[in-house]
Write a protein that holds these residues in place. Structure first.
Motif, short mmCIF file in Angstrom:
data_model
loop_
_atom_site.label_atom_id
_atom_site.label_comp_id
_atom_site.label_asym_id
_atom_site.label_seq_id
_atom_site.Cartn_x
_atom_site.Cartn_y
_atom_site.Cartn_z
N ALA A 137 0.92 -1.12 0.07
CA ALA A 137 -0.05 0.12 -0.10
C ALA A 137 0.84 1.31 -0.05
O ALA A 137 0.43 2.32 -0.22
N GLY A 138 2.00 1.33 0.22
CA GLY A 138 2.99 2.32 0.17
C GLY A 138 3.86 2.46 1.40
O GLY A 138 4.54 3.57 1.61
N ALA A 139 3.52 1.87 2.25
CA ALA A 139 4.56 2.18 3.80
C ALA A 139 5.83 1.76 3.24
O ALA A 139 6.19 1.09 2.66
N ALA A 140 6.92 2.66 4.16
CA ALA A 140 8.09 2.72 3.73
C ALA A 140 8.78 1.47 4.46
O ALA A 140 9.65 0.74 4.02
N ARG A 141 8.59 1.53 5.83
CA ARG A 141 8.97 0.59 6.71
C ARG A 141 8.07 0.16 7.66
O ARG A 141 6.90 0.82 8.05
N VAL A 142 8.15 -1.07 7.97
CA VAL A 142 7.17 -1.65 9.07
C VAL A 142 8.01 -2.46 10.08
O VAL A 142 8.78 -3.36 9.68
N SER A 143 7.80 -2.00 11.36
CA SER A 143 8.20 -2.81 12.56
C SER A 143 7.14 -3.35 13.25
O SER A 143 6.15 -2.87 13.27
N VAL A 144 7.60 -4.58 14.17
CA VAL A 144 6.61 -5.24 14.77
C VAL A 144 6.76 -5.22 16.26
O VAL A 144 7.68 -5.14 16.90
N LEU A 145 5.70 -4.95 17.07
CA LEU A 145 5.74 -5.03 18.50
C LEU A 145 4.57 -5.80 19.07
O LEU A 145 3.52 -5.80 18.61
N THR A 146 5.02 -6.91 19.91
CA THR A 146 3.91 -7.82 20.37
C THR A 146 4.35 -8.06 21.88
O THR A 146 5.37 -7.86 22.37
N LEU A 147 3.23 -8.74 22.68
CA LEU A 147 3.20 -8.83 24.04
C LEU A 147 4.34 -10.03 24.28
O LEU A 147 5.24 -9.77 25.32
N ALA A 148 4.17 -10.88 23.47
CA ALA A 148 5.01 -12.24 23.77
C ALA A 148 5.42 -12.89 22.39
O ALA A 148 4.83 -12.56 21.47
N ARG A 149 6.44 -13.75 22.20
CA ARG A 149 6.98 -14.53 21.24
C ARG A 149 7.18 -15.86 21.81
O ARG A 149 7.80 -15.90 22.78
N ALA A 150 6.81 -16.85 20.80
CA ALA A 150 7.20 -18.11 21.29
C ALA A 150 8.31 -18.36 20.39
O ALA A 150 8.67 -18.13 19.18
N ASP A 151 9.41 -19.24 21.24
CA ASP A 151 10.52 -19.66 20.48
C ASP A 151 10.19 -20.90 19.77
O ASP A 151 8.96 -21.48 19.99
N ARG A 152 11.18 -21.48 19.06
CA ARG A 152 10.89 -22.72 18.20
C ARG A 152 10.29 -23.84 19.01
O ARG A 152 9.50 -24.39 18.73
N LEU A 153 10.97 -24.03 20.12
CA LEU A 153 10.85 -25.15 21.01
C LEU A 153 9.29 -25.14 21.65
O LEU A 153 8.66 -25.96 21.68
N ALA A 154 9.11 -23.80 22.05
CA ALA A 154 7.70 -23.54 22.50
C ALA A 154 6.63 -23.73 21.45
O ALA A 154 5.65 -24.27 21.80
N PHE A 155 6.94 -23.12 20.43
CA PHE A 155 6.06 -23.38 19.27
C PHE A 155 5.63 -24.84 18.96
O PHE A 155 4.57 -25.32 18.85
N SER A 156 6.64 -25.83 19.05
CA SER A 156 6.65 -27.03 18.67
C SER A 156 5.64 -27.72 19.97
O SER A 156 4.68 -28.40 19.54
N ARG A 157 5.74 -27.24 21.06
CA ARG A 157 5.09 -27.76 22.05
C ARG A 157 3.56 -27.45 22.06
O ARG A 157 2.70 -28.10 22.27
N LEU A 158 3.59 -26.06 21.51
CA LEU A 158 2.19 -25.53 21.64
C LEU A 158 1.34 -26.17 20.40
O LEU A 158 0.24 -26.70 20.60
N SER A 159 2.08 -26.70 19.23
CA SER A 159 1.27 -27.10 18.19
C SER A 159 1.07 -28.79 18.60
O SER A 159 -0.22 -28.95 18.24
N GLN A 160 1.85 -29.27 19.18
CA GLN A 160 1.45 -30.75 19.64
C GLN A 160 0.23 -30.84 20.45
O GLN A 160 -0.59 -31.51 20.28
N GLY A 161 0.37 -30.02 21.57
CA GLY A 161 -0.72 -30.00 22.47
C GLY A 161 -2.07 -29.45 21.61
O GLY A 161 -2.93 -30.15 22.13
N ALA A 162 -2.10 -28.56 20.79
CA ALA A 162 -3.50 -28.42 20.26
C ALA A 162 -3.73 -29.40 19.14
O ALA A 162 -5.00 -29.54 19.01
N THR A 163 -2.81 -30.14 18.63
CA THR A 163 -3.30 -31.31 17.77
C THR A 163 -3.38 -32.57 18.23
O THR A 163 -4.01 -33.53 17.70
N SER A 164 -3.00 -32.76 19.59
CA SER A 164 -2.97 -34.12 20.15
C SER A 164 -4.33 -34.56 20.71
O SER A 164 -5.25 -33.43 20.69
#
Length: 234
Positions: free
Chosen positions: A207-234
């Protein structure tokens, strides 16, 4: 959360320890652009970029967060989103203001929007409330520049590839002329694989924005994401 007796009355029925306890989002090795943490430097190239950022897939310039998506932080976010504990907005706003990158200049804060069907089901848009809090504390105006035009299934439980497909072309900018040349701070609650914020950032860039940065409350690391995905699909 911890079931300990509360010692005082509060609009947030959570003890002080659980309210302030959070897992630092720190790692010895991380991508210099998207800040994805890694257990070792092998996934990074000589410029310190991960494979996706080096290939130009990442649409945002930087990602900042308050802490890890684990433990008390994850429980607090669930209370906020799924049990509608809206008084947490001010507490989270204070946390986001502390994580705010003071060395950057932003023209506008843009919250990642939810589809109107989810809004009516949940009753409130938590990201919009958080954006207003950050704006109040930093003086940066909020622009609701993004619209989510396609209702998508929940991201929880999906693989990284399916998450990217799920949100592809799900966002739209109704007034692109209002974003041209701006540095946008894109705000969301949780960053897991980055699929949602990346799709939103790509839409803002188109749409024309020059730059975009992201701010979030929390971030899941790779291991945490794997655990969350397994828990959601098990």
């Amino acid at each position: 959360m911890c079931e300990a007796p509360l010692e005082q009355f509060s609009r947030i029925p959570v003890c002080a320890r659980c309210l302030t306890e959070q897992t630092p989002s720190q790692a010895e090795h991380f991508c210099l652009r998207c800040r994805t943490p890694f257990l070792n430097p092998r996934p990074l190239n000589d410029d310190g970029l991960c494979r996706l950022c080096a290939a130009g897939v990442t649409a945002f310039e930087a990602a900042y967060t308050c802490g890890g998506y684990d433990g008390a932080m994850r429980d607090l976010i669930h209370l906020y989103k799924y049990r509608q504990m809206r008084p947490l907005t001010a507490h989270f706003g204070q946390m986001l203001a502390r994580a705010f990158p003071r060395d950057q200049l932003f023209d506008a804060i843009v919250p990642v929007p939810m589809h109107w069907r989810k809004f009516f089901a949940r009753g409130f848009d938590q990201t919009r409330l958080l954006a207003a809090e950050v704006s109040r504390r930093t003086g940066i105006p909020v622009r609701r520049a993004l619209r989510k035009t396609r209702h998508t299934p929940a991201q929880a439980g999906l693989s990284r590839a399916r998450r990217r497909t799920n949100v592809a072309r799900a966002f739209h900018v109704p007034r692109p002329e209002a974003l041209r040349g701006l540095h946008i701070l894109l705000l969301d609650d949780v960053l897991t694989t980055g699929a949602t914020v990346n799709a939103a950032a790509a839409t803002l860039k188109r749409a024309g924005a020059a730059r975009v940065s992201v701010l979030t409350l929390a971030r899941a690391d790779r291991l945490a994401f794997s655990r969350l995905s397994q828990g959601a699909t098990s």
